[in-house]
Design a protein around this motif. Structure first.
Motif, PDB file in Angstrom:
ATOM      1  N   HIS A  35      47.836  43.257  45.604  1.00 46.33           N
ATOM      2  CA  HIS A  35      47.396  44.440  45.173  1.00 46.33           C
ATOM      3  C   HIS A  35      45.884  44.646  45.109  1.00 46.33           C
ATOM      4  N   HIS A  36      44.968  44.962  46.114  1.00 40.00           N
ATOM      5  CA  HIS A  36      43.629  45.155  46.259  1.00 40.00           C
ATOM      6  C   HIS A  36      43.121  46.116  45.381  1.00 40.00           C
ATOM      7  N   CYS A  37      42.051  46.018  44.609  1.00 39.73           N
ATOM      8  CA  CYS A  37      41.335  47.025  43.919  1.00 39.73           C
ATOM      9  C   CYS A  37      39.904  47.034  44.245  1.00 39.73           C
ATOM     10  N   LEU A  38      39.251  47.977  44.299  1.00 43.94           N
ATOM     11  CA  LEU A  38      37.702  48.192  44.350  1.00 43.94           C
ATOM     12  C   LEU A  38      37.124  48.118  42.986  1.00 43.94           C
ATOM     13  N   LEU A  39      36.289  47.217  42.775  1.00 44.11           N
ATOM     14  CA  LEU A  39      35.590  46.793  41.263  1.00 44.11           C
ATOM     15  C   LEU A  39      34.434  47.047  41.681  1.00 44.11           C
ATOM     16  N   SER A  40      33.653  47.485  40.488  1.00 50.84           N
ATOM     17  CA  SER A  40      32.446  47.282  40.468  1.00 50.84           C
ATOM     18  C   SER A  40      31.792  47.758  39.126  1.00 50.84           C
ATOM     19  N   ARG A  41      30.517  47.602  38.746  1.00 47.39           N
ATOM     20  CA  ARG A  41      29.896  47.975  37.333  1.00 47.39           C
ATOM     21  C   ARG A  41      29.572  49.346  37.573  1.00 47.39           C
ATOM     22  N   GLY A  42      29.180  49.960  38.872  1.00 47.33           N
ATOM     23  CA  GLY A  42      28.905  51.245  39.091  1.00 47.33           C
ATOM     24  C   GLY A  42      29.836  52.243  39.414  1.00 47.33           C
TER      25      GLY A  42
ATOM     26  N   SER B 238      34.003  41.032  50.088  1.00 43.34           N
ATOM     27  CA  SER B 238      35.102  40.200  49.666  1.00 43.34           C
ATOM     28  C   SER B 238      35.326  39.257  50.781  1.00 43.34           C
ATOM     29  N   HIS B 239      36.712  38.509  50.592  1.00 43.27           N
ATOM     30  CA  HIS B 239      37.172  37.371  51.749  1.00 43.27           C
ATOM     31  C   HIS B 239      37.361  38.249  52.799  1.00 43.27           C
ATOM     32  N   PRO B 240      37.223  37.541  54.080  1.00 48.39           N
ATOM     33  CA  PRO B 240      37.292  38.375  55.409  1.00 48.39           C
ATOM     34  C   PRO B 240      38.776  38.815  55.517  1.00 48.39           C
ATOM     35  N   GLN B 241      40.128  38.175  54.996  1.00 51.45           N
ATOM     36  CA  GLN B 241      41.162  38.774  55.181  1.00 51.45           C
ATOM     37  C   GLN B 241      41.378  39.832  54.257  1.00 51.45           C
ATOM     38  N   ALA B 242      40.718  40.078  53.175  1.00 55.79           N
ATOM     39  CA  ALA B 242      40.902  41.153  52.193  1.00 55.79           C
ATOM     40  C   ALA B 242      40.225  42.249  52.874  1.00 55.79           C
ATOM     41  N   LEU B 243      39.089  42.200  53.275  1.00 55.56           N
ATOM     42  CA  LEU B 243      38.235  43.138  54.106  1.00 55.56           C
ATOM     43  C   LEU B 243      39.154  43.814  55.157  1.00 55.56           C
ATOM     44  N   ALA B 244      39.879  42.861  56.214  1.00 56.14           N
ATOM     45  CA  ALA B 244      40.609  43.148  57.005  1.00 56.14           C
ATOM     46  C   ALA B 244      41.851  44.011  56.514  1.00 56.14           C
TER      47      ALA B 244
ATOM     48  N   LEU C 231      30.163  38.100  42.206  1.00 54.91           N
ATOM     49  CA  LEU C 231      29.097  38.606  42.840  1.00 54.91           C
ATOM     50  C   LEU C 231      28.829  39.958  42.437  1.00 54.91           C
ATOM     51  N   ALA C 232      29.915  40.862  42.398  1.00 55.21           N
ATOM     52  CA  ALA C 232      29.634  42.213  42.111  1.00 55.21           C
ATOM     53  C   ALA C 232      29.167  42.602  40.728  1.00 55.21           C
ATOM     54  N   THR C 233      29.271  41.426  39.761  1.00 52.10           N
ATOM     55  CA  THR C 233      28.726  41.763  38.588  1.00 52.10           C
ATOM     56  C   THR C 233      27.190  41.961  38.445  1.00 52.10           C
TER      57      THR C 233
ATOM     58  N   GLU D  39      25.176  48.779  42.621  1.00 50.54           N
ATOM     59  CA  GLU D  39      25.463  49.119  43.754  1.00 50.54           C
ATOM     60  C   GLU D  39      26.455  48.251  44.820  1.00 50.54           C
ATOM     61  N   MET D  40      26.894  47.139  44.300  1.00 53.50           N
ATOM     62  CA  MET D  40      27.912  46.391  44.705  1.00 53.50           C
ATOM     63  C   MET D  40      29.259  46.597  44.221  1.00 53.50           C
ATOM     64  N   ALA D  41      30.196  46.369  45.247  1.00 57.47           N
ATOM     65  CA  ALA D  41      31.702  46.697  44.948  1.00 57.47           C
ATOM     66  C   ALA D  41      32.427  45.400  45.376  1.00 57.47           C
ATOM     67  N   ALA D  42      33.413  45.081  44.793  1.00 57.82           N
ATOM     68  CA  ALA D  42      34.201  43.863  45.570  1.00 57.82           C
ATOM     69  C   ALA D  42      35.679  44.302  45.482  1.00 57.82           C
ATOM     70  N   ILE D  43      36.220  43.925  46.613  1.00 58.97           N
ATOM     71  CA  ILE D  43      37.897  44.130  46.892  1.00 58.97           C
ATOM     72  C   ILE D  43      38.302  42.907  46.215  1.00 58.97           C
ATOM     73  N   ALA D  44      39.358  43.024  45.015  1.00 54.49           N
ATOM     74  CA  ALA D  44      39.828  41.900  44.842  1.00 54.49           C
ATOM     75  C   ALA D  44      40.899  42.230  43.562  1.00 54.49           C
ATOM     76  N   SER D  45      41.438  41.333  42.933  1.00 55.01           N
ATOM     77  CA  SER D  45      42.724  41.746  42.053  1.00 55.01           C
ATOM     78  C   SER D  45      42.306  42.573  40.966  1.00 55.01           C
ATOM     79  N   ARG D  46      43.265  42.951  40.150  1.00 53.10           N
ATOM     80  CA  ARG D  46      43.248  43.698  38.670  1.00 53.10           C
ATOM     81  C   ARG D  46      42.513  42.890  37.731  1.00 53.10           C
ATOM     82  N   LYS D  47      43.227  41.610  38.066  1.00 49.27           N
ATOM     83  CA  LYS D  47      43.087  40.352  37.079  1.00 49.27           C
ATOM     84  C   LYS D  47      41.644  40.002  37.266  1.00 49.27           C
ATOM     85  N   ALA D  48      40.959  40.042  38.311  1.00 48.03           N
ATOM     86  CA  ALA D  48      39.495  39.635  38.595  1.00 48.03           C
ATOM     87  C   ALA D  48      38.723  40.870  37.792  1.00 48.03           C
ATOM     88  N   SER D  49      39.200  42.085  37.641  1.00 50.66           N
ATOM     89  CA  SER D  49      38.314  43.126  36.928  1.00 50.66           C
ATOM     90  C   SER D  49      38.215  42.578  35.482  1.00 50.66           C
TER      91      SER D  49
END
Length: 278
Positions: free
Chosen positions: A86-93, A103-109, A136-138, A142-152
């Motif tokens: 379950h991918h989420c878009l995560l950011s400070r902004g 994100s990892h190439p697989q997640a981006l794809a 890195l998105a922390t 202006e940076m966002a990461a594609i990652a899990s809810r737990k990563a947020s």
């Protein structure tokens, strides 16, 4: 006892490792490593006991580096885990401030259509893992990461969008690997799957048909077959095959014994219990 996975914390590999750990009598520590190659290297050096690595995804297919490293190393697959992604878009902004998506190439794809529809002008950067992207998105709003809810939760990021993968369900299969000589490897007794790698090295009409015939005539069901470049010449391939059954089953053993006589190389990756799911 230690399990090596793709880190840092809150990666999907960590989730897979924890699912597998729950079925053990012991509670191994987790070592967070920088990439899949390092998991194999550290296992080879005896610095960890097991590795948990992604091998295929229901949207993007196989993880090529894992397949290649299974061919290069003398490791056994001793288990598998399937994780719902379950991918989420995560950011400070804020959404409108995003200029870089990591994100990892697989997640981006796996989120290609979401990115194209919502962030046509952003810069895309690849990272070693989804959780590394979150870390890195922390650094910049202006940076966002594609990652899990737990990563947020782990990295203190806001969830700007949830379940952004292009297809649902999004499933990733992970395999648990160990050194072949590890005395703790147990014989699979039920719901078994066997994985092999085959290299024909003799290209003639019907070569693949003959190989598969050894399995089909004995009623062995294939759950997966895939070719990968042998890296020796263009158009030259090795085949990765998963099948139902154990190497200790008479029909599977007979089929593989016959195959060995008729192919250039057959590598048995092991028999293991078919997948654990969260």
């Amino acid at each position: 006892m230690k399990i090596g996975i793709l880190g840092p914390e809150s990666s999907y590999s960590e989730k897979a490792a924890n699912i597998w750990k729950a079925h053990l009598e012991t509670n191994p520590d987790i070592s967070y490593l920088k990439d899949i190659s390092e998991v194999f290297e550290v296992l080879q050096e005896n610095s960890i006991d097991y590795g948990v690595v992604p091998i295929e995804n229901s949207i993007e297919g196989s993880v090529g580096v894992t397949l290649d490293l299974l061919l290069e190393h003398e490791f056994s697959i001793i288990g598998e885990v399937v994780v719902h992604i379950h991918h989420c878009l995560l950011s400070r902004g804020r959404k409108e401030d995003i200029r870089i998506i990591l994100s990892h190439p697989q997640a981006l794809a796996q989120c290609r259509h979401f990115i194209r529809k919502n962030y046509t002008d952003v810069e895309i950067r690849t990272t070693g893992s989804t959780s590394h992207a979150a870390k890195l998105a922390t650094e910049f709003s202006e940076m966002a990461a594609i990652a899990s809810r737990k990563a947020s939760e782990s990295f203190g990021l806001d969830i700007l969008a949830e379940d952004i993968q292009d297809w649902k369900p999004d499933l990733t299969r992970f395999v648990v690997i160990a050194r072949k000589q590890d005395p703790r490897i147990q014989t699979c007794t039920h719901d078994c799957k066997t994985s092999i790698i085959v290299y024909l090295n003799r290209d003639h009409p019907g070569a693949l048909y003959e190989m598969l015939g050894e399995l089909a005539t004995r009623g062995i069901n294939l759950t997966r077959i895939e070719s990968r470049p042998s890296k020796m010449s263009l158009g030259d391939y090795v085949f990765y095959i998963d099948m139902n059954g154990s190497i200790n089953d008479p029909n599977v053993k007979e089929a593989l014994d016959n195959l060995k006589q008729n192919v250039y190389m057959l590598k048995n990756l092991g028999s293991y219990q078919s997948y654990m799911e969260e």
